[in-house]
Design a protein around this motif. Structure first.
Motif, PDB file in Angstrom:
ATOM      1  N   ASN A  11       0.821  -1.209   0.000  1.00 39.50           N
ATOM      2  CA  ASN A  11       0.000   0.000   0.000  1.00 39.50           C
ATOM      3  C   ASN A  11       0.853   1.256   0.000  1.00 39.50           C
ATOM      4  O   ASN A  11       0.357   2.337  -0.275  1.00 39.50           O
ATOM      5  CB  ASN A  11      -0.938   0.013   1.217  1.00 39.50           C
ATOM      6  CG  ASN A  11      -2.068  -0.979   1.060  1.00 39.50           C
ATOM      7  OD1 ASN A  11      -2.722  -1.039   0.028  1.00 39.50           O
ATOM      8  ND2 ASN A  11      -2.284  -1.781   2.086  1.00 39.50           N
ATOM      9  N   ASP A  12       2.146   1.127   0.330  1.00 37.70           N
ATOM     10  CA  ASP A  12       3.036   2.284   0.414  1.00 37.70           C
ATOM     11  C   ASP A  12       4.343   1.967  -0.300  1.00 37.70           C
ATOM     12  O   ASP A  12       5.287   1.442   0.294  1.00 37.70           O
ATOM     13  CB  ASP A  12       3.282   2.653   1.874  1.00 37.70           C
ATOM     14  CG  ASP A  12       4.019   3.972   2.035  1.00 37.70           C
ATOM     15  OD1 ASP A  12       4.705   4.414   1.082  1.00 37.70           O
ATOM     16  OD2 ASP A  12       3.914   4.560   3.124  1.00 37.70           O
ATOM     17  N   MET A  13       4.392   2.267  -1.576  1.00 33.24           N
ATOM     18  CA  MET A  13       5.555   1.926  -2.397  1.00 33.24           C
ATOM     19  C   MET A  13       6.818   2.636  -1.920  1.00 33.24           C
ATOM     20  O   MET A  13       7.883   2.027  -1.847  1.00 33.24           O
ATOM     21  CB  MET A  13       5.279   2.276  -3.862  1.00 33.24           C
ATOM     22  CG  MET A  13       6.414   1.887  -4.786  1.00 33.24           C
ATOM     23  SD  MET A  13       6.748   0.117  -4.864  1.00 33.24           S
ATOM     24  CE  MET A  13       5.371  -0.374  -5.871  1.00 33.24           C
ATOM     25  N   ASN A  14       6.726   3.916  -1.578  1.00 32.66           N
ATOM     26  CA  ASN A  14       7.920   4.650  -1.144  1.00 32.66           C
ATOM     27  C   ASN A  14       8.511   4.057   0.125  1.00 32.66           C
ATOM     28  O   ASN A  14       9.728   3.915   0.243  1.00 32.66           O
ATOM     29  CB  ASN A  14       7.607   6.135  -0.960  1.00 32.66           C
ATOM     30  CG  ASN A  14       7.322   6.822  -2.287  1.00 32.66           C
ATOM     31  OD1 ASN A  14       7.793   6.400  -3.330  1.00 32.66           O
ATOM     32  ND2 ASN A  14       6.529   7.875  -2.249  1.00 32.66           N
ATOM     33  N   ALA A  15       7.664   3.695   1.083  1.00 31.08           N
ATOM     34  CA  ALA A  15       8.154   3.082   2.323  1.00 31.08           C
ATOM     35  C   ALA A  15       8.765   1.712   2.041  1.00 31.08           C
ATOM     36  O   ALA A  15       9.767   1.329   2.652  1.00 31.08           O
ATOM     37  CB  ALA A  15       7.016   2.960   3.334  1.00 31.08           C
ATOM     38  N   THR A  16       8.182   0.967   1.110  1.00 29.17           N
ATOM     39  CA  THR A  16       8.701  -0.363   0.777  1.00 29.17           C
ATOM     40  C   THR A  16      10.067  -0.265   0.119  1.00 29.17           C
ATOM     41  O   THR A  16      10.998  -0.985   0.486  1.00 29.17           O
ATOM     42  CB  THR A  16       7.702  -1.109  -0.134  1.00 29.17           C
ATOM     43  OG1 THR A  16       6.481  -1.284   0.595  1.00 29.17           O
ATOM     44  CG2 THR A  16       8.236  -2.461  -0.555  1.00 29.17           C
ATOM     45  N   VAL A  17      10.219   0.637  -0.844  1.00 28.09           N
ATOM     46  CA  VAL A  17      11.510   0.820  -1.505  1.00 28.09           C
ATOM     47  C   VAL A  17      12.563   1.250  -0.478  1.00 28.09           C
ATOM     48  O   VAL A  17      13.681   0.727  -0.454  1.00 28.09           O
ATOM     49  CB  VAL A  17      11.398   1.832  -2.667  1.00 28.09           C
ATOM     50  CG1 VAL A  17      12.778   2.264  -3.169  1.00 28.09           C
ATOM     51  CG2 VAL A  17      10.579   1.232  -3.809  1.00 28.09           C
ATOM     52  N   LEU A  38       5.356   5.935  -7.730  1.00 30.39           N
ATOM     53  CA  LEU A  38       5.649   4.613  -8.281  1.00 30.39           C
ATOM     54  C   LEU A  38       4.485   3.656  -8.049  1.00 30.39           C
ATOM     55  O   LEU A  38       3.865   3.663  -6.986  1.00 30.39           O
ATOM     56  CB  LEU A  38       6.902   4.022  -7.633  1.00 30.39           C
ATOM     57  CG  LEU A  38       8.205   4.797  -7.783  1.00 30.39           C
ATOM     58  CD1 LEU A  38       9.325   4.076  -7.049  1.00 30.39           C
ATOM     59  CD2 LEU A  38       8.548   4.999  -9.241  1.00 30.39           C
ATOM     60  N   VAL A  39       4.213   2.828  -9.041  1.00 31.33           N
ATOM     61  CA  VAL A  39       3.218   1.761  -8.893  1.00 31.33           C
ATOM     62  C   VAL A  39       3.878   0.393  -8.948  1.00 31.33           C
ATOM     63  O   VAL A  39       3.263  -0.612  -8.582  1.00 31.33           O
ATOM     64  CB  VAL A  39       2.093   1.846  -9.953  1.00 31.33           C
ATOM     65  CG1 VAL A  39       1.306   3.132  -9.798  1.00 31.33           C
ATOM     66  CG2 VAL A  39       2.630   1.696 -11.352  1.00 31.33           C
ATOM     67  N   TRP A  40       5.138   0.346  -9.404  1.00 33.58           N
ATOM     68  CA  TRP A  40       5.869  -0.919  -9.504  1.00 33.58           C
ATOM     69  C   TRP A  40       7.359  -0.633  -9.418  1.00 33.58           C
ATOM     70  O   TRP A  40       7.839   0.378  -9.928  1.00 33.58           O
ATOM     71  CB  TRP A  40       5.549  -1.592 -10.842  1.00 33.58           C
ATOM     72  CG  TRP A  40       6.232  -2.903 -11.063  1.00 33.58           C
ATOM     73  CD1 TRP A  40       5.791  -4.130 -10.659  1.00 33.58           C
ATOM     74  CD2 TRP A  40       7.471  -3.137 -11.736  1.00 33.58           C
ATOM     75  NE1 TRP A  40       6.685  -5.095 -11.050  1.00 33.58           N
ATOM     76  CE2 TRP A  40       7.726  -4.513 -11.721  1.00 33.58           C
ATOM     77  CE3 TRP A  40       8.393  -2.303 -12.367  1.00 33.58           C
ATOM     78  CZ2 TRP A  40       8.854  -5.095 -12.280  1.00 33.58           C
ATOM     79  CZ3 TRP A  40       9.537  -2.865 -12.938  1.00 33.58           C
ATOM     80  CH2 TRP A  40       9.744  -4.250 -12.889  1.00 33.58           C
ATOM     81  N   ALA A  41       8.101  -1.530  -8.769  1.00 31.71           N
ATOM     82  CA  ALA A  41       9.555  -1.402  -8.694  1.00 31.71           C
ATOM     83  C   ALA A  41      10.184  -2.785  -8.648  1.00 31.71           C
ATOM     84  O   ALA A  41       9.632  -3.712  -8.046  1.00 31.71           O
ATOM     85  CB  ALA A  41       9.962  -0.610  -7.455  1.00 31.71           C
ATOM     86  N   MET A  42      11.337  -2.909  -9.308  1.00 32.62           N
ATOM     87  CA  MET A  42      12.138  -4.125  -9.218  1.00 32.62           C
ATOM     88  C   MET A  42      13.404  -3.768  -8.468  1.00 32.62           C
ATOM     89  O   MET A  42      14.033  -2.738  -8.739  1.00 32.62           O
ATOM     90  CB  MET A  42      12.503  -4.657 -10.610  1.00 32.62           C
ATOM     91  CG  MET A  42      13.362  -5.919 -10.550  1.00 32.62           C
ATOM     92  SD  MET A  42      13.877  -6.488 -12.195  1.00 32.62           S
ATOM     93  CE  MET A  42      12.327  -7.126 -12.799  1.00 32.62           C
TER      94      MET A  42
END
Length: 126
Positions: A11-17, A38-42
């Protein structure tokens, strides 16, 4: 089969990255390519690749993707310097199980990521 690259929903891409950068992962590709939305990151660290994606980005295409109260998933990651990794992150993450030697000869520890997934890091034959 050649490899496995989990696509972990958040739910929180920035926190996950940011969390996975703390673990030594580097961002190798994102959608969109630039910006904060961001909606997706590798992300990669050595031979380990994780993909992260927002729930919202798949809501119409795959509405079956949903999760509540954490996941029944444990990601098991083999590493080469278990003690160094543990020392570098133990005070920055939620440690669920500290360093311990298992009956099958591995040294392991487990943490909780920012999405409530359990990550177990292991070094075998130490």
């Amino acid at each position: 089969m050649e490899s496995l690259s989990p696509n972990i929903f958040t739910n929180d891409m920035n926190a996950t990255v940011a969390f996975y950068k703390l673990l030594g992962f580097e961002t190798t590709m994102t959608v969109p390519e630039t910006g904060d939305d961001l909606v997706w990151a590798m992300m990669n660290n050595g031979g380990v690749t994780f993909m992260f994606q927002t729930f919202e980005s798949m809501a119409e295409e795959l509405p079956e993707i949903k999760r509540t109260n954490g996941g029944s998933l444990l990601l098991y990651v083999n590493v080469t310097d278990i003690n160094g990794l543990f020392e570098s992150i133990k005070d920055k993450v939620t440690v669920l199980k500290g360093l311990e030697k298992t009956f099958y000869g591995a040294t392991e520890f487990s943490i909780l990521d920012n999405n409530n997934y359990v990550l177990t890091f292991a070094q075998h034959g130490e």
